[in-house]
Design an enzyme around this catalytic site. Structure first.
Site, PDB file in Angstrom:
ATOM      1  N   HIS A  94       0.855  -1.186   0.000  1.00 33.06           N
ATOM      2  CA  HIS A  94       0.000   0.000   0.000  1.00 33.06           C
ATOM      3  C   HIS A  94       0.898   1.246   0.000  1.00 33.06           C
ATOM      4  CE1 HIS A  94      -3.939  -1.964   1.699  1.00 33.06           C
ATOM      5  NE2 HIS A  94      -3.406  -2.666   0.715  1.00 33.06           N
ATOM      6  N   GLU A 143       1.043   3.897   1.874  1.00 30.22           N
ATOM      7  CA  GLU A 143       1.589   4.310   3.175  1.00 30.22           C
ATOM      8  C   GLU A 143       2.742   3.399   3.593  1.00 30.22           C
ATOM      9  OE1 GLU A 143      -1.581   3.652   2.450  1.00 30.22           O
ATOM     10  OE2 GLU A 143      -2.980   4.892   3.616  1.00 30.22           O
TER      11      GLU A 143
END
Lengths: 190, 190
Positions: free
Chosen positions: B87, B89
């Site tokens: 992802h 992040e």
């Protein structure tokens, strides 16, 4: 400080510790048919990670859901790799994704030496692995100072509502030993 | 199937997409003093990830908490890297850990184009980053079929109880555009 962007990588490769690279040579293609055998395997990974001084007391592995062939292993490498996501479960899933070259591990199961933290619970969910088996309850990790983060109280029920299987905890002497060894060696808690 | 353990790696290196490698050459050492500027930067990452067909509509970055120097970037690479943890992040945090060579990012902040999922909320917590700033609410991602997993309803309050700062959502047209572009391009939802 001016941090130079001098590489072309998001994330460099994370190598196995030497003892685990040697071990992987011995166990390629192995199948572990019982839950107990699979749990003992991840507890042994956790214990060796402590006794070899290569990380904290957590181990995990990914197996095929029917043949129980081992397809990925993980031990906590947060300090060694300078990567806060490098929990045992995340490493085992990443290892299985790499070996199988698929983004979805639908036919597989994740076995962890201890109840997963909030990040690893999410990592399990996104991996599409169908079954989670864990050994020690979170209280074993908390007893020496580790933190799981803030999971919903009914995290297992919520995963089951998504059609996933969650089996655990299976507390054991072999499961507790890596934690007591780590505490005795004054290993870093983070 | 017999999976051969023929590498010595847990996890191979994850490279930047070509467009992002070029971009990083232009912005090394840059500081972005306003929250709005930092959010526009991660929204632009998300949008370019879609328009360049290198992943899904999520972008993130890590900045120093005081100077706001950019120290890490991330775009979603789940499909491209065959890694379900990749992802935006998680990639931004991994990138910052690598560049700074520290396991704890205590002086830094994470800026995400969208509300983090359960895994990334845990990833934020373990990174020791002190501040999370996010743009779009989770509803924007859910509106085109993405899932955040099961966070506690009061996830922000729980992070604040740990002394962390959470700022968001800051919904915007620039924040929604990567999602509408992704939907229009019939990008894979997973």
């Amino acid at each position: 400080m001016n941090v130079l962007f001098d590489t072309s990588l998001f994330l460099p490769a994370i190598p196995y510790p030497d003892w685990l690279r040697r071990k992987m040579g011995e166990i390629q293609g192995v199948c572990m048919s019982s839950v107990e055998e699979r749990l003992l395997f991840v507890h042994a990974l956790a214990e060796q990670n402590v006794s070899e001084h290569t990380g904290s007391p957590f181990g995990a592995a990914v197996f095929h859901g029917r043949t129980h062939e081992l397809v990925g292993v993980g031990v906590n490498q947060v300090i060694q790799a300078n990567q806060s996501f490098a929990h045992a479960e995340m490493m085992a899933l990443a290892n299985a994704h790499d070996r199988l070259q698929v983004a979805e591990l639908t036919d597989y199961e994740l076995v962890s030496s201890c109840e997963p933290c909030v990040m690893c619970t999410g990592g399990f969910l996104w991996s599409k692995v169908r079954t989670l088996i864990y050994g020690e309850p979170g209280t074993t990790a908390r007893s020496i100072g580790f933190d799981e983060g803030d999971k919903p109280a009914n995290w297992e029920a919520l995963l089951r509502q998504r059609g996933l299987q969650v089996l655990g905890p299976f507390p054991s002497e072999q499961g507790k030993r890596p934690f007591s060894l780590y505490k005795a060696s004054q290993g870093k808690i983070y």
